[in-house]
Design an enzyme around this catalytic site. Structure first.
Site, PDB file in Angstrom:
ATOM      1  N   LYS A  73       6.680 -28.824 -47.230  1.00  0.00           N
ATOM      2  CA  LYS A  73       5.719 -29.605 -47.069  1.00  0.00           C
ATOM      3  C   LYS A  73       5.184 -30.174 -45.463  1.00  0.00           C
ATOM      4  CE  LYS A  73       6.839 -34.860 -48.096  1.00  0.00           C
ATOM      5  NZ  LYS A  73       7.642 -35.812 -48.735  1.00  0.00           N
ATOM      6  N   ARG A 127       2.609 -43.323 -51.264  1.00  0.00           N
ATOM      7  CA  ARG A 127       3.609 -44.317 -50.188  1.00  0.00           C
ATOM      8  C   ARG A 127       3.295 -45.884 -50.737  1.00  0.00           C
ATOM      9  NH1 ARG A 127       3.183 -41.473 -45.142  1.00  0.00           N
ATOM     10  NH2 ARG A 127       4.534 -39.338 -45.522  1.00  0.00           N
ATOM     11  N   LYS A 167       6.795 -39.047 -39.802  1.00  0.00           N
ATOM     12  CA  LYS A 167       7.635 -38.215 -40.150  1.00  0.00           C
ATOM     13  C   LYS A 167       7.791 -37.032 -39.018  1.00  0.00           C
ATOM     14  CE  LYS A 167       7.465 -40.944 -44.649  1.00  0.00           C
ATOM     15  NZ  LYS A 167       8.878 -40.604 -46.283  1.00  0.00           N
ATOM     16  N   GLU A 221      10.633 -21.857 -43.421  1.00  0.00           N
ATOM     17  CA  GLU A 221      11.364 -22.978 -44.381  1.00  0.00           C
ATOM     18  C   GLU A 221      11.445 -22.431 -45.826  1.00  0.00           C
ATOM     19  OE1 GLU A 221      12.407 -26.253 -44.089  1.00  0.00           O
ATOM     20  OE2 GLU A 221      11.596 -26.613 -42.648  1.00  0.00           O
ATOM     21  N   LYS A 259       3.349 -28.639 -50.093  1.00  0.00           N
ATOM     22  CA  LYS A 259       2.469 -29.832 -50.551  1.00  0.00           C
ATOM     23  C   LYS A 259       2.131 -30.429 -49.328  1.00  0.00           C
ATOM     24  CE  LYS A 259       4.640 -34.372 -51.267  1.00  0.00           C
ATOM     25  NZ  LYS A 259       5.940 -35.489 -51.155  1.00  0.00           N
ATOM     26  N   SER A 263      -1.523 -37.508 -53.864  1.00  0.00           N
ATOM     27  CA  SER A 263      -1.715 -38.545 -54.120  1.00  0.00           C
ATOM     28  C   SER A 263      -3.169 -38.884 -53.291  1.00  0.00           C
ATOM     29  CB  SER A 263      -1.098 -39.835 -54.182  1.00  0.00           C
ATOM     30  OG  SER A 263      -0.296 -40.266 -52.582  1.00  0.00           O
ATOM     31  N   TYR A 318      -1.161 -35.719 -60.642  1.00  0.00           N
ATOM     32  CA  TYR A 318      -1.864 -36.889 -61.155  1.00  0.00           C
ATOM     33  C   TYR A 318      -2.471 -36.690 -62.537  1.00  0.00           C
ATOM     34  CZ  TYR A 318       0.715 -38.272 -57.390  1.00  0.00           C
ATOM     35  OH  TYR A 318       2.336 -38.383 -56.450  1.00  0.00           O
TER      36      TYR A 318
HETATM   37  C1  PBG Z   1       8.770 -38.995 -49.782  1.00  0.00           C
HETATM   38  C2  PBG Z   1       7.784 -37.903 -50.563  1.00  0.00           C
HETATM   39  C3  PBG Z   1       6.270 -38.336 -51.011  1.00  0.00           C
HETATM   40  C4  PBG Z   1       5.637 -37.988 -52.111  1.00  0.00           C
HETATM   41  C5  PBG Z   1       6.787 -37.280 -52.363  1.00  0.00           C
HETATM   42  N1  PBG Z   1       7.849 -37.092 -52.331  1.00  0.00           N
HETATM   43  C6  PBG Z   1       5.861 -39.378 -49.359  1.00  0.00           C
HETATM   44  C7  PBG Z   1       6.381 -38.778 -47.952  1.00  0.00           C
HETATM   45  O1  PBG Z   1       6.785 -37.892 -47.763  1.00  0.00           O
HETATM   46  O2  PBG Z   1       5.963 -39.977 -47.282  1.00  0.00           O
HETATM   47  C8  PBG Z   1       4.512 -37.628 -52.271  1.00  0.00           C
HETATM   48  C9  PBG Z   1       3.708 -37.331 -52.685  1.00  0.00           C
HETATM   49  C10 PBG Z   1       2.304 -37.657 -52.874  1.00  0.00           C
HETATM   50  O3  PBG Z   1       1.634 -38.366 -52.256  1.00  0.00           O
HETATM   51  O4  PBG Z   1       1.740 -37.525 -54.495  1.00  0.00           O
HETATM   52  N2  PBG Z   1       9.773 -38.231 -50.070  1.00  0.00           N
END
Ligand code: PBG
Length: 322
Positions: free
Chosen positions: A194, A204, A216, A232, A247, A273, A312
């Site tokens: 990720k 968010r 992050k 990982e 991701k 997203s 989505y």
């Molecule tokens: C947070 C989390 C995030 C997403 C899924 N779980 C955002 C982040 O890490 O800040 C993002 C999913 C998306 O953008 O569709 N634990």
């Protein structure tokens, strides 16, 4: 010319016969956002066509999606600010509306696969996936919180827990806690590779879960790195992950491919997203044709090696392929 590749493209039937990659609704996992309350269907401005649902309307939405053939869902909670604190205690509280919703959804639709989110950020007053102390994200003290959250979700009836936090050692910690509590059949889909991506923006917005300070980057991966994904992935497999996720998906097709080549467990890709928002925006402007560009994007994840895709677009794809 004795070799003419175009011969294998001369009719729709022949093209279908030699098609290498298959994409169907069965490969898609549909993310849904839940809010507390009733009669709420609140559109997410940066993610058109996606909503924050209250449970009553969400049950109807799931029913219509099941009728379209979508069998796998991932549920995210939008938690009111008043229920957030530094240690995310609401994430495993008795009266947690998300846990109640899991129970209700699984008892109403026992045949679907329901996946959760395991991370502190929706519940954290700091908006981080781990415990924050003096501006630092603490790894080991976060693990018991994640495990409590996962066990509470298992008690509610979740099929798959999805740790999305990127703390070191969390898969092993969660696996052990689930097993000790008798949940040996609950699966773990680990967000393994990720990345610290800009493409999470609309998500968010949906959960109002952006970090209050900092970013992050000390826990999510550097977008420049590929080999690190193997570290990982290997750790997560050894710690007991049943599936590994990459991701985001669209900017990371090479990573999806790499994970598929190197691990025997199923690989999933999260079409996040921001990736979906870009296509919605282009389509709304008339710059791209949604109904052909969208399936082409999903197909690319399968071609790269993804066994399943969180997207989505799931409902729209299912409608097109009804
Ligand atoms: C947070 C989390 C995030 C997403 C899924 N779980 C955002 C982040 O890490 O800040 C993002 C999913 C998306 O953008 O569709 N634990």
């Amino acid at each position: 010319m004795n070799i003419r590749p175009r011969r294998n493209r001369k009719s729709a039937a022949l093209r279908k016969m030699v098609e290498e990659t298959k994409l169907g609704t069965e490969h898609l996992i549909y993310p849904l956002f839940l809010v507390d309350g009733s009669n709420i269907k609140d559109e997410i401005k940066s993610l058109p066509n996606n909503f924050r649902w209250s449970l009553d309307l969400l049950l109807k939405e799931i029913e219509s999606c099941v009728n379209l053939g979508i069998m796998t869902y991932v549920l995210f909670p939008a938690i009111p600010e008043k229920d957030k604190d530094k240690t995310a205690t609401y994430s495993y509280a008795e009266d947690n509306f998300y846990l109640h919703a899991i129970q209700k959804i699984k008892s109403t639709f026992p045949h679907i696969v329901l996946m959760s989110d395991v991370a502190m950020d929706p519940y954290s007053s700091d908006g981080h996936d781990g415990l924050v102390e003096n501006g630092k994200i603490l790894n080991d003290p976060t693990l018991p919180i994640l495990s409590k959250m996962a066990v509470a979700q298992a008690q509610a009836g979740i099929d798959i827990v999805g740790p999305s936090d990127m703390m070191d050692g969390r898969v092993g910690h969660i696996r052990e806690s689930l097993d000790i509590n008798g949940f040996t059949d609950v699966s773990i889909m680990s967000y393994s590779a990720k990345y610290a991506s800009a493409y999470y923006g609309p998500f968010r917005d949906a959960l109002d879960s952006a970090p209050k300070a900092g970013d992050k980057k000390t826990y999510q991966m550097n977008p420049a790195n590929k080999r690190e994904a193997l570290i990982e992935g290997e750790l997560d497999v050894l710690e007991g992950a049943d599936m590994l996720m990459v991701k985001p998906a669209l900017c990371y097709l090479d990573v999806i491919h790499l994970m598929k080549e190197n691990f025997e467990v199923p690989i999933t890709a999260y079409n996040v997203s921001g990736e979906c928002a870009m296509l919605y925006a282009a389509a709304q402007n008339g710059w791209l044709d949604y109904n052909t560009a969208m399936p082409e994007m999903l197909l690319s994840f399968r071609r790269a090696g993804a066994d399943a895709i969180l997207t989505y677009f799931a409902k729209d794809f299912a409608k097109l392929n009804r």
